[in-house]
Design a protein around this motif. Structure first.
Motif, PDB file in Angstrom:
ATOM      1  N   GLY A  87       0.810  -1.209   0.000  1.00  0.00           N
ATOM      2  CA  GLY A  87       0.000   0.000   0.000  1.00  0.00           C
ATOM      3  C   GLY A  87       0.845   1.261   0.000  1.00  0.00           C
ATOM      4  N   GLY A  88       1.925   1.265   0.768  1.00  0.00           N
ATOM      5  CA  GLY A  88       2.805   2.422   0.805  1.00  0.00           C
ATOM      6  C   GLY A  88       3.546   2.644  -0.489  1.00  0.00           C
ATOM      7  N   LYS A  89       3.844   1.569  -1.186  1.00  0.00           N
ATOM      8  CA  LYS A  89       4.608   1.679  -2.430  1.00  0.00           C
ATOM      9  C   LYS A  89       3.724   2.037  -3.626  1.00  0.00           C
ATOM     10  N   PHE A  90       2.568   1.387  -3.732  1.00  0.00           N
ATOM     11  CA  PHE A  90       1.798   1.513  -4.966  1.00  0.00           C
ATOM     12  C   PHE A  90       0.457   2.230  -4.823  1.00  0.00           C
ATOM     13  N   ILE A  91      -0.080   2.349  -3.621  1.00  0.00           N
ATOM     14  CA  ILE A  91      -1.398   2.960  -3.469  1.00  0.00           C
ATOM     15  C   ILE A  91      -1.274   4.360  -2.861  1.00  0.00           C
ATOM     16  N   LEU A  92      -0.611   4.466  -1.716  1.00  0.00           N
ATOM     17  CA  LEU A  92      -0.534   5.737  -1.003  1.00  0.00           C
ATOM     18  C   LEU A  92       0.723   6.539  -1.318  1.00  0.00           C
ATOM     19  N   ASP A  93       1.695   5.947  -1.945  1.00  0.00           N
ATOM     20  CA  ASP A  93       2.967   6.580  -2.276  1.00  0.00           C
ATOM     21  C   ASP A  93       3.608   7.189  -1.024  1.00  0.00           C
ATOM     22  N   SER A  94       3.765   6.358   0.007  1.00  0.00           N
ATOM     23  CA  SER A  94       4.307   6.795   1.290  1.00  0.00           C
ATOM     24  C   SER A  94       5.544   5.967   1.620  1.00  0.00           C
ATOM     25  N   GLN A  95       6.706   6.596   1.534  1.00  0.00           N
ATOM     26  CA  GLN A  95       7.951   5.895   1.851  1.00  0.00           C
ATOM     27  C   GLN A  95       7.991   5.495   3.316  1.00  0.00           C
ATOM     28  N   ALA A  96       7.423   6.324   4.186  1.00  0.00           N
ATOM     29  CA  ALA A  96       7.421   6.000   5.614  1.00  0.00           C
ATOM     30  C   ALA A  96       6.650   4.708   5.863  1.00  0.00           C
ATOM     31  N   LEU A  97       5.508   4.540   5.206  1.00  0.00           N
ATOM     32  CA  LEU A  97       4.717   3.325   5.369  1.00  0.00           C
ATOM     33  C   LEU A  97       5.468   2.104   4.830  1.00  0.00           C
ATOM     34  N   VAL A  98       6.202   2.288   3.744  1.00  0.00           N
ATOM     35  CA  VAL A  98       7.003   1.188   3.193  1.00  0.00           C
ATOM     36  C   VAL A  98       8.065   0.755   4.198  1.00  0.00           C
ATOM     37  N   TYR A  99       8.758   1.710   4.795  1.00  0.00           N
ATOM     38  CA  TYR A  99       9.817   1.365   5.743  1.00  0.00           C
ATOM     39  C   TYR A  99       9.260   0.765   7.033  1.00  0.00           C
ATOM     40  N   VAL A 100       8.118   1.256   7.485  1.00  0.00           N
ATOM     41  CA  VAL A 100       7.476   0.658   8.661  1.00  0.00           C
ATOM     42  C   VAL A 100       7.063  -0.784   8.336  1.00  0.00           C
ATOM     43  N   GLY A 101       6.523  -1.006   7.137  1.00  0.00           N
ATOM     44  CA  GLY A 101       6.148  -2.353   6.713  1.00  0.00           C
ATOM     45  C   GLY A 101       7.345  -3.285   6.626  1.00  0.00           C
ATOM     46  N   ILE A 102       8.458  -2.771   6.118  1.00  0.00           N
ATOM     47  CA  ILE A 102       9.676  -3.583   6.032  1.00  0.00           C
ATOM     48  C   ILE A 102      10.164  -3.961   7.428  1.00  0.00           C
ATOM     49  N   ALA A 103      10.164  -2.990   8.327  1.00  0.00           N
ATOM     50  CA  ALA A 103      10.595  -3.275   9.698  1.00  0.00           C
ATOM     51  C   ALA A 103       9.668  -4.300  10.354  1.00  0.00           C
ATOM     52  N   ALA A 104       8.368  -4.169  10.116  1.00  0.00           N
ATOM     53  CA  ALA A 104       7.417  -5.127  10.682  1.00  0.00           C
ATOM     54  C   ALA A 104       7.598  -6.509  10.071  1.00  0.00           C
ATOM     55  N   LEU A 105       7.921  -6.572   8.786  1.00  0.00           N
ATOM     56  CA  LEU A 105       8.152  -7.854   8.122  1.00  0.00           C
ATOM     57  C   LEU A 105       9.393  -8.539   8.689  1.00  0.00           C
ATOM     58  N   ILE A 106      10.426  -7.773   8.929  1.00  0.00           N
ATOM     59  CA  ILE A 106      11.627  -8.332   9.546  1.00  0.00           C
ATOM     60  C   ILE A 106      11.314  -8.783  10.972  1.00  0.00           C
ATOM     61  N   GLY A 107      10.522  -7.989  11.676  1.00  0.00           N
ATOM     62  CA  GLY A 107      10.106  -8.374  13.029  1.00  0.00           C
ATOM     63  C   GLY A 107       9.289  -9.655  13.036  1.00  0.00           C
ATOM     64  N   ALA A 108       8.401  -9.819  12.048  1.00  0.00           N
ATOM     65  CA  ALA A 108       7.597 -11.043  11.958  1.00  0.00           C
ATOM     66  C   ALA A 108       8.486 -12.257  11.702  1.00  0.00           C
ATOM     67  N   ALA A 109       9.492 -12.092  10.846  1.00  0.00           N
ATOM     68  CA  ALA A 109      10.409 -13.208  10.576  1.00  0.00           C
ATOM     69  C   ALA A 109      11.220 -13.571  11.819  1.00  0.00           C
ATOM     70  N   ALA A 110      11.659 -12.550  12.553  1.00  0.00           N
ATOM     71  CA  ALA A 110      12.407 -12.812  13.784  1.00  0.00           C
ATOM     72  C   ALA A 110      11.509 -13.471  14.829  1.00  0.00           C
ATOM     73  N   TRP A 111      10.275 -13.014  14.923  1.00  0.00           N
ATOM     74  CA  TRP A 111       9.314 -13.581  15.878  1.00  0.00           C
ATOM     75  C   TRP A 111       9.055 -15.041  15.558  1.00  0.00           C
ATOM     76  N   ARG A 112       8.925 -15.360  14.270  1.00  0.00           N
ATOM     77  CA  ARG A 112       8.667 -16.742  13.861  1.00  0.00           C
ATOM     78  C   ARG A 112       9.874 -17.631  14.145  1.00  0.00           C
ATOM     79  N   ALA A 113      11.072 -17.067  13.974  1.00  0.00           N
ATOM     80  CA  ALA A 113      12.288 -17.859  14.179  1.00  0.00           C
ATOM     81  C   ALA A 113      12.565 -18.112  15.652  1.00  0.00           C
ATOM     82  N   TRP A 114      12.059 -17.238  16.520  1.00  0.00           N
ATOM     83  CA  TRP A 114      12.275 -17.405  17.959  1.00  0.00           C
ATOM     84  C   TRP A 114      11.440 -18.572  18.461  1.00  0.00           C
ATOM     85  N   ARG A 115      12.087 -19.478  19.143  1.00  0.00           N
ATOM     86  CA  ARG A 115      11.391 -20.651  19.673  1.00  0.00           C
ATOM     87  C   ARG A 115      11.525 -20.666  21.188  1.00  0.00           C
TER      88      ARG A 115
END
Length: 140
Positions: A87-115
């Motif tokens: 949405g930040g990249k193609f719909i709203l044209d918001s770089q801040a939303l893209v970077y927040v999404g990237i950080a959240a995606l990395i956080g989700a991957a780290a959360w999944r890897a934590w056991r």
């Protein structure tokens, strides 16, 4: 170990694709800087959104692969992060939303890897006395 590598690879490739320039002129300047000015702007513009959507869907799909113990938090966070990136990249044209999404995606991957540490398998005293509650090792 292979699942963690696959998850890392999907996250990294999605981040690289999400950070790619949206403007065809920026892409042409990038390819010109590295000596490959043969990329056509219409091709880039036509394929970037669907390709980003596919990579984000694959990344969320990898987050949803079965783990020991069902944890839906990383999958939900990854889905919201993917929507934020797209949405930040193609719909709203918001770089801040893209970077927040990237950080959240990395956080989700780290959360999944934590056991978490495995729970203790010792039985309680009342359970030990009941034949149906005994552990399988006790049967021989």
């Amino acid at each position: 170990m292979a699942k963690q590598r696959r998850t890392r690879w999907m996250v990294v490739s999605t981040v690289v694709l999400a950070v790619a320039p949206k403007c065809p002129f920026c892409l042409m300047a990038f390819f010109g800087a590295v000596g490959s000015a043969a990329a056509a702007a219409p091709f880039y513009r036509a394929w970037l959104a669907p390709l980003t959507a596919v990579w984000l869907a694959l990344t969320v799909g990898v987050l949803a692969l079965p783990l020991s113990g069902r944890r839906y938090g990383p999958v939900l966070l990854g889905l919201l992060a993917g929507l934020a990136v797209f949405g930040g990249k193609f719909i709203l044209d918001s770089q801040a939303l893209v970077y927040v999404g990237i950080a959240a995606l990395i956080g989700a991957a780290a959360w999944r890897a934590w056991r978490p540490a495995p729970a203790a398998t010792e039985g309680c005293a009342p359970c030990e006395r009941q034949p149906l509650m005994q552990r399988k090792e006790d049967y021989g």
